[in-house]
Scaffold this motif. Structure first.
Motif, PDB file in Angstrom:
ATOM      1  N   PHE A 303      63.602 -90.521  10.979  1.00  0.00           N
ATOM      2  CA  PHE A 303      63.089 -89.796  12.143  1.00  0.00           C
ATOM      3  C   PHE A 303      63.898 -88.515  12.379  1.00  0.00           C
ATOM      4  CE2 PHE A 303      62.248 -94.322  12.825  1.00  0.00           C
ATOM      5  CZ  PHE A 303      60.884 -94.321  13.102  1.00  0.00           C
ATOM      6  N   THR A 305      63.009 -85.530  13.007  1.00  0.00           N
ATOM      7  CA  THR A 305      62.477 -84.668  14.060  1.00  0.00           C
ATOM      8  C   THR A 305      62.627 -85.278  15.446  1.00  0.00           C
ATOM      9  OG1 THR A 305      60.272 -85.626  13.759  1.00  0.00           O
ATOM     10  CG2 THR A 305      60.803 -83.675  12.475  1.00  0.00           C
ATOM     11  N   THR A 437      55.478 -90.140  13.281  1.00  0.00           N
ATOM     12  CA  THR A 437      56.613 -89.690  12.474  1.00  0.00           C
ATOM     13  C   THR A 437      56.967 -90.715  11.404  1.00  0.00           C
ATOM     14  OG1 THR A 437      57.495 -88.476  14.377  1.00  0.00           O
ATOM     15  CG2 THR A 437      58.999 -88.891  12.551  1.00  0.00           C
TER      16      THR A 437
END
Length: 711
Positions: A303, A305, A437
């Motif tokens: 993850f 982002t 995501t």
């Protein structure tokens, strides 16, 4: 050197050589370095070339088919001899080790004494000693056969049929995934190279715990798990559809009736609650996901982002071997939205894993208060209520994920006006963003495992799956570096520049890089966020298309670019890696590495200049960890504002049909080298400030003009 037979039609001299063996001389042909390099590259992929391939190599290298045939025969013989020598050495060393242990044991037995009387022990019958050894050997063989059969089940063939290990660097992205699903991942690990040398700078990294502390943590985690499992069940009293966008949100009245609390964990009457639920299917099996979730480094890599930083503070319980059930950890993390305008969310939390049944796991996170919480610098305080996910195995290595995000949030500073609807709608930190995501990350891992021809290599330069994985690893490090620079650690902060004539705020930071994989010297980073009245998909397509790049890339002097290599890393055509070459430029040795990715929560376009020798190293499958990267790029997010007109037209229809956004939030991040010298000051000069303002301002203006959205 290699024997090359004389080609000819049987001339008189040749016949005479045959009749007189004393006059016959062997002719040797020494291949050039280029020929050997080409042959070695082909040998890695095709150690047994057919006649058609030999003829093609003959034409390309200027050698006869017979020479090609002999070279491959000799190379296979060399490889076989090397592996035999290696096996013999290993067996000889093991034999010597066992012999030494045997001698040592025999000498020890001669001097052993009885602990009761101090005299020599009563000797046992040698026959029974020998029988005992035979029984132990049989037991060990049975254990070996069992382990081999289990390994063969996941590898797909017996251990004895595995080929010898080739001396080729294999990317650490290799998760031994069959049919895109990681089958029982317990060995190879996901390694996507986090920002090298980046310091977490977390407020507290060590913790002294008593047994009472551990008991308290265990009770908190088990209670949180019970609550999470109840919330994960399809109970309509807990969850309801949002009237704005049709997403599942928590019914707070039902929740507080079942789980009453005296007061909020955050001592502020203005605390708000964010709670959402979403589900989806990912291309990875359950146990592999569990293993990745329980490793803080892998958690960030999955993850990048969403999670800017994470660390495992303490392992309270390691759980059961193989299933991880019962694993309990105290962790730290910072959650982010990819813009300097949105502060990170810092918290300590307990992560507890429990296997519900065969092929089904639940992982719960719940905040755990520490005295060091007051060291958090973020103006946004959060308390993580029982949140997490249910992981259920599906056929073919897939998993179904049901995700719940539940937080109490206290904003010490009002949310920036551009991101107010984005955050309040759940797009910033809601369950949907986690699911989308994760789906994209798992697709990327699956694409890296495909060994067939799935790349559109325009220049014919990526010749092996190892080259593709190396390029993907380099691009992933570039994206990770980019995400890390947007939300800086506690020791560094963005500076809002004054004196700008722009209608938007420009923030900058001057910092020094001196680590592996980073350019050495002072780097100036600048960022700005603007609103565009266009859907995110249109904005994303504009930036990822190399044909429109001259319209916004100020640093390239608006020169056109050509895509010379392309690697797909997801089902969406926008999820890809490109190598771009600029025309009409003085820097003919410089290329641009670019990765674009998109999902329902937003998109990224990240790029970095890389010189030609470094790209060649990556495409050949070699180690790329030392290649310096200085990424710039764009983040595109939906603004969270739903169209009133669209909702009116569809009044009375299902809520999901009215979800449209009126615009996009575009964050521009540009990084430039200020000095290659190791400067001792990190204060920006007025010249640097003016350069950043002009660079960001010109870029924004050209973007607006190109998208016909100048305001």
């Amino acid at each position: 050197m290699e024997f090359g037979s004389g080609a000819g039609g049987g001339s008189g001299d040749d016949n005479h050589d045959v009749l007189d063996p004393h006059r016959r001389k062997k002719r040797y042909h020494r291949h050039t370095a280029n020929q050997i390099q080409k042959l070695e590259g082909i040998f890695k992929e095709f150690p047994h070339p057919d006649e058609k391939m030999r003829m093609q190599l003959s034409r390309e290298l200027g050698l006869s088919p017979r020479q090609i045939k002999f070279w491959f025969q000799n190379r296979r013989t060399q490889m076989k001899a090397q592996h035999e020598r290696a096996d013999n050495c290993a067996l000889r060393a093991e034999n010597d080790k066992i012999r030494c242990e045997n001698i040592a044991i025999r000498e020890a037995l001669k001097n052993v004494i009885c602990p009761s009387c101090g005299g020599p022990p009563i000797g046992e019958d040698p026959y029974f000693d020998e029988q005992k050894l035979h029984m132990e050997n049989l037991h060990l063989k049975e254990e070996l056969d069992r382990v081999s059969s289990v390994a063969a089940k996941y590898i797909g063939r017996p251990i004895s049929q595995l080929p010898p290990i080739q001396p080729i660097h294999i990317s650490s992205l290799d998760l031994s995934m069959g049919s895109f699903g990681i089958q029982g991942m317990t060995g190879p690990s996901l390694d996507l190279d986090l920002l090298p040398g980046s310091s977490l700078n977390i407020p507290y990294q060590t913790l002294s715990m008593t047994d009472m502390d551990k008991s308290l943590m265990t009770d908190i985690a088990r209670n949180a798990m019970e609550e999470l499992i109840r919330l994960l069940q399809s109970n309509e009293t807990f969850w309801m559809k949002s009237m704005a966008d049709g997403k599942e949100v928590l019914n707070l009245e039902s929740y507080e009736r079942i789980f009453p609390r005296v007061n909020s964990h955050l001592k502020n009457p203005n605390v708000r609650v964010e709670a959402s639920r979403d589900s989806g299917v990912v291309i990875m099996n359950g146990l592999a996901l569990v293993n990745l979730f329980l490793d803080s480094n892998k958690w960030v890599e999955l993850f990048p982002t969403v999670v800017s930083r994470a660390a495992t503070i303490a392992v309270i319980s390691s759980g059961m071997i193989g299933s991880q059930s019962g694993s309990l950890q105290l962790m730290y993390q910072e959650l982010q939205v990819l813009s300097p305008l949105v502060p990170t969310r810092q918290c300590y939390f307990l992560r507890f894993c429990q296997q519900i049944e065969e092929g089904s796991w639940a992982i719960v996170d719940v905040s755990y208060d520490l005295p060091q919480d007051n060291l958090f610098t973020s103006p946004c305080r959060v308390h993580r209520m029982p949140s997490g996910c249910l992981i259920q195995d599906m056929p073919n290595g897939y998993s179904k994920i049901t995700w719940i995000e539940h937080m109490e949030v206290e904003d010490k500073v009002p949310i920036h006006r551009l991101y107010k609807e984005h955050i309040n709608s759940g797009l910033g930190f809601g369950a949907e963003r986690w699911i989308s995501t994760l789906q994209r990350s798992c697709e990327r891992i699956a694409c890296s495992m495909v060994t067939g021809t799935t790349t559109r290599d325009v220049g014919g330069v990526i010749t092996s799956p190892y080259g593709k994985r190396s390029m993907m690893k380099l691009a992933q490090r570039m994206v990770n570096n980019f995400c890390s620079i947007i939300n800086l650690p506690n020791s560094q902060q963005w500076t809002a520049l004054s004196g700008t004539a722009n209608e938007f705020e420009v923030r900058a930071n001057l910092h020094r890089f001196a680590n592996l994989g980073q350019p050495h010297g002072m780097v100036l980073s600048a960022a700005a966020t603007i609103w565009l009245p266009l859907p995110p998909q249109i904005v994303f397509n504009f930036f990822r298309d190399e044909r429109t790049r001259p319209q916004w890339d100020v640093l390239s002097d608006h020169n056109p670019v050509q895509e010379v290599a392309h690697i797909a890393n997801g089902s969406h055509s926008g999820n890809c890696i490109s190598v771009l070459r600029a025309f009409n430029t003085s820097q003919s040795n410089m290329l641009v590495l670019q990765e674009s990715c998109i999902d329902s929560s937003g998109s990224l376009v990240v790029y970095s200049p890389v010189d030609l020798p470094a790209i060649n190293i990556a495409m050949s499958g070699e180690d790329t960890s030392y290649i310096p990267l200085l990424p710039s790029g764009f983040t595109i997010s939906p603004d969270g504002r739903t169209s009133t007109l669209q909702q009116t037209v569809h009044e009375g229809a299902s809520s999901s049909s009215s979800t449209t956004t009126t615009g996009s939030l575009l964050t521009i991040v540009i990084q430039i080298m200020v000095s290659h010298m190791a400067s001792t000051t990190t204060k920006m000069s007025q010249e640097s400030v003016n350069t950043v303002n002009n660079l960001i301002g010109n870029t924004v203006q050209q973007i607006k003009v190109a998208l016909n959205s100048s305001t």
